[in-house]
Design a protein around this motif. Structure first.
Motif, short mmCIF file in Angstrom:
data_model
loop_
_atom_site.label_atom_id
_atom_site.label_comp_id
_atom_site.label_asym_id
_atom_site.label_seq_id
_atom_site.Cartn_x
_atom_site.Cartn_y
_atom_site.Cartn_z
N ASP A 99 -17.61 30.53 5.81
CA ASP A 99 -18.97 29.86 5.68
C ASP A 99 -18.72 28.50 5.35
O ASP A 99 -18.87 28.24 4.02
N TRP A 100 -18.02 27.62 6.09
CA TRP A 100 -17.87 26.34 5.67
C TRP A 100 -19.14 25.60 5.24
O TRP A 100 -19.02 24.37 4.92
N GLN A 101 -20.17 25.81 5.79
CA GLN A 101 -21.42 25.19 5.58
C GLN A 101 -21.87 25.51 4.04
O GLN A 101 -22.94 24.92 3.55
N ALA A 102 -21.49 26.69 3.70
CA ALA A 102 -21.81 27.16 2.09
C ALA A 102 -23.50 27.50 2.04
O ALA A 102 -24.13 27.29 1.00
N ASN A 103 -23.97 28.04 3.17
CA ASN A 103 -25.25 28.50 3.34
C ASN A 103 -25.72 29.69 4.29
O ASN A 103 -27.03 29.79 4.25
N GLY A 104 -24.66 30.04 4.66
CA GLY A 104 -24.93 31.26 5.37
C GLY A 104 -25.10 31.21 6.95
O GLY A 104 -25.29 32.23 7.75
N GLU A 105 -25.09 29.78 7.51
CA GLU A 105 -25.23 29.48 8.88
C GLU A 105 -23.93 30.10 9.44
O GLU A 105 -23.05 30.02 9.06
N ALA A 106 -24.28 30.71 10.72
CA ALA A 106 -23.17 31.42 11.81
C ALA A 106 -22.54 29.94 12.58
O ALA A 106 -22.95 29.54 13.48
N ARG A 107 -21.32 29.49 11.90
CA ARG A 107 -20.82 28.47 12.56
C ARG A 107 -19.03 28.77 12.69
O ARG A 107 -18.60 27.88 13.22
N HIS A 108 -18.69 29.80 12.53
CA HIS A 108 -17.24 30.16 12.63
C HIS A 108 -16.92 31.52 12.89
O HIS A 108 -17.46 32.65 12.42
N VAL A 109 -16.01 31.85 13.62
CA VAL A 109 -15.52 33.15 13.91
C VAL A 109 -14.01 33.11 14.22
O VAL A 109 -13.49 32.05 15.03
N GLY A 110 -13.14 33.73 13.47
CA GLY A 110 -11.81 33.58 14.02
C GLY A 110 -11.21 35.08 14.62
O GLY A 110 -11.68 35.96 14.07
N VAL A 111 -10.28 34.80 15.47
CA VAL A 111 -9.73 35.89 16.23
C VAL A 111 -8.13 36.17 16.15
O VAL A 111 -7.68 34.82 16.23
N GLU A 112 -7.65 37.25 16.24
CA GLU A 112 -6.25 37.11 16.73
C GLU A 112 -6.13 37.79 18.03
O GLU A 112 -6.50 38.82 18.30
N LEU A 113 -5.19 37.27 18.80
CA LEU A 113 -4.54 37.70 20.11
C LEU A 113 -3.79 38.78 19.52
O LEU A 113 -2.88 38.78 19.34
N VAL A 114 -4.32 40.11 20.15
CA VAL A 114 -3.52 41.45 19.76
C VAL A 114 -2.04 41.49 20.46
O VAL A 114 -2.31 41.21 21.64
N GLY A 115 -1.01 41.47 20.01
CA GLY A 115 0.42 41.65 20.47
C GLY A 115 0.95 40.18 20.77
O GLY A 115 1.91 39.90 21.32
N ARG A 116 -0.01 39.19 20.25
CA ARG A 116 0.48 37.86 20.67
C ARG A 116 0.50 36.99 19.43
O ARG A 116 -0.39 37.11 18.59
N ASP A 117 1.45 36.07 19.33
CA ASP A 117 1.49 35.39 17.95
C ASP A 117 0.52 33.95 18.05
O ASP A 117 1.00 33.01 18.03
N MET A 118 -0.56 34.40 18.15
CA MET A 118 -1.70 33.29 18.12
C MET A 118 -3.13 33.83 17.28
O MET A 118 -3.60 34.94 17.75
N PHE A 119 -3.69 32.81 16.53
CA PHE A 119 -4.79 32.90 16.03
C PHE A 119 -5.68 31.87 16.76
O PHE A 119 -5.42 30.84 16.79
N ILE A 120 -7.02 32.08 16.83
CA ILE A 120 -8.02 31.19 17.60
C ILE A 120 -9.17 31.17 16.64
O ILE A 120 -9.76 32.25 16.45
N GLU A 121 -9.38 29.92 16.18
CA GLU A 121 -10.67 29.77 15.44
C GLU A 121 -11.74 28.98 16.09
O GLU A 121 -11.31 27.85 16.72
N ASN A 122 -13.08 29.55 16.16
CA ASN A 122 -13.98 28.96 16.96
C ASN A 122 -15.09 28.35 15.73
O ASN A 122 -15.66 29.04 15.20
N VAL A 123 -15.33 27.27 16.00
CA VAL A 123 -16.00 26.45 15.04
C VAL A 123 -17.12 25.53 15.61
O VAL A 123 -16.85 25.03 16.75
N TYR A 124 -18.32 25.64 14.89
CA TYR A 124 -19.19 24.68 15.60
C TYR A 124 -19.72 23.77 14.24
O TYR A 124 -20.44 24.11 13.41
N VAL A 125 -19.25 22.59 14.16
CA VAL A 125 -19.48 21.72 12.98
C VAL A 125 -20.94 21.18 13.18
O VAL A 125 -21.45 20.79 14.19
N PRO A 126 -21.53 21.07 11.85
CA PRO A 126 -22.85 20.42 11.90
C PRO A 126 -23.01 19.09 12.83
O PRO A 126 -21.96 18.24 12.47
#
Length: 279
Positions: A99-126
């Motif tokens: 919650d980088w907005q610090a108000n509960g808005e839905a603006r981020h989700v992070g995932v890990e690719l299973v079996g792969r050495d990669m994390f993907i952060e999906n963000v919507y900046v205000p």
């Protein structure tokens, strides 16, 4: 689907990467599912990160994505506004919702690719409102604070990470149709550019788009709905980004944008970007 000639597409057309990741501010996933399905059929990224899905989780079109070959979904939804979703042909594991907005808005989700050495952060900046002054426009201050919290997070990051999404900032002069005319317009002000640069420096992020489409080449990803013909005057901005950790960036082998998507029927005002990696 008719579209104008696309000067930015197929930047690296002859490369066959191991994994491809795309990002697209879709501006309502339920309304625009037909063009999303078309994009998935024609371009088939392994992972697609969507912003501004504008729906609660219970109304997300899971079945349509599964039928398109994307059964794996991680999302943070919200009624009518904001929201992000990451859909994948490959197994993914949700790793965070911050919650980088610090108000509960839905603006981020992070995932890990299973079996792969990669994390993907999906963000919507205000977006930050219309006036670039936090004293008279609280939304502008919230945007800067959001980026500040992102920077604190990035400073402690220690894993191979790709962060993508609508950053709502066009940092370079060649990222906008007119640097001089947009210097006082939210998304290209010096203060926003400086704040985003602090985020970039906190982790040494590599701007993959500009690794493949080097400055000062024109690179836009958004055109306002206010213009009936987005090609007339070409008043675009690069608000969407794909940035990688330094080591992961070395594994990026292709990058392209699909400008023709801005001319599709009932389009988003943003277009998809896609980066290929050899992992």
């Amino acid at each position: 689907m008719n579209a104008p000639t696309n000067p930015q597409s197929n930047v690296t057309p002859n490369v066959t990467p191991d994994i491809t990741v795309a990002t697209w501010n879709i501006n309502s996933v339920r309304l625009r599912m037909p063009i999303v399905a078309h994009y998935l059929k024609e371009h088939a990224p392994d992972v697609l990160c969507l912003q501004e899905i504008k729906t609660e989780e219970k109304f997300f079109p899971f079945e349509a994505f599964a039928e398109a070959g994307y059964p794996h979904v991680a999302l943070s939804g919200q009624k009518g506004y904001h929201g992000v979703a990451t859909v994948s042909r490959l197994p993914i594991r949700e790793s965070s919702k911050l919650d980088w907005q610090a108000n509960g808005e839905a603006r981020h989700v992070g995932v890990e690719l299973v079996g792969r050495d990669m994390f993907i952060e999906n963000v919507y900046v205000p977006a930050g409102g219309d006036v670039p002054d936090r004293a008279v426009n609280p939304k502008f201050g919230q945007k800067l604070d959001f980026l500040g919290r992102m920077t604190e997070w990035a400073d402690a990051l220690d894993k191979p990470t790709l962060i993508v999404g609508d950053f709502n900032i066009a940092p370079l002069e060649s990222d906008v149709w007119s640097h001089k005319q947009l210097l006082k317009v939210v998304s290209h002000t010096p203060l926003e550019v400086e704040t985003l640069k602090r985020f970039q420096d906190a982790h040494g992020w590599i701007d993959l788009g500009r690794e493949f489409i080097a400055d000062p080449q024109r690179y836009f990803s958004w055109w306002s709905y206010r213009a009936k013909d987005y090609t007339k005057g070409d008043r675009g901005r690069r608000l969407d980004h794909m940035w990688a950790s330094p080591e992961l960036a070395k594994q990026a082998v292709s990058h392209s944008v699909l400008e023709e998507a801005r001319g599709w029927e009932k389009p988003s005002d943003h277009i998809p970007l896609i980066t290929g990696f050899d992992l």
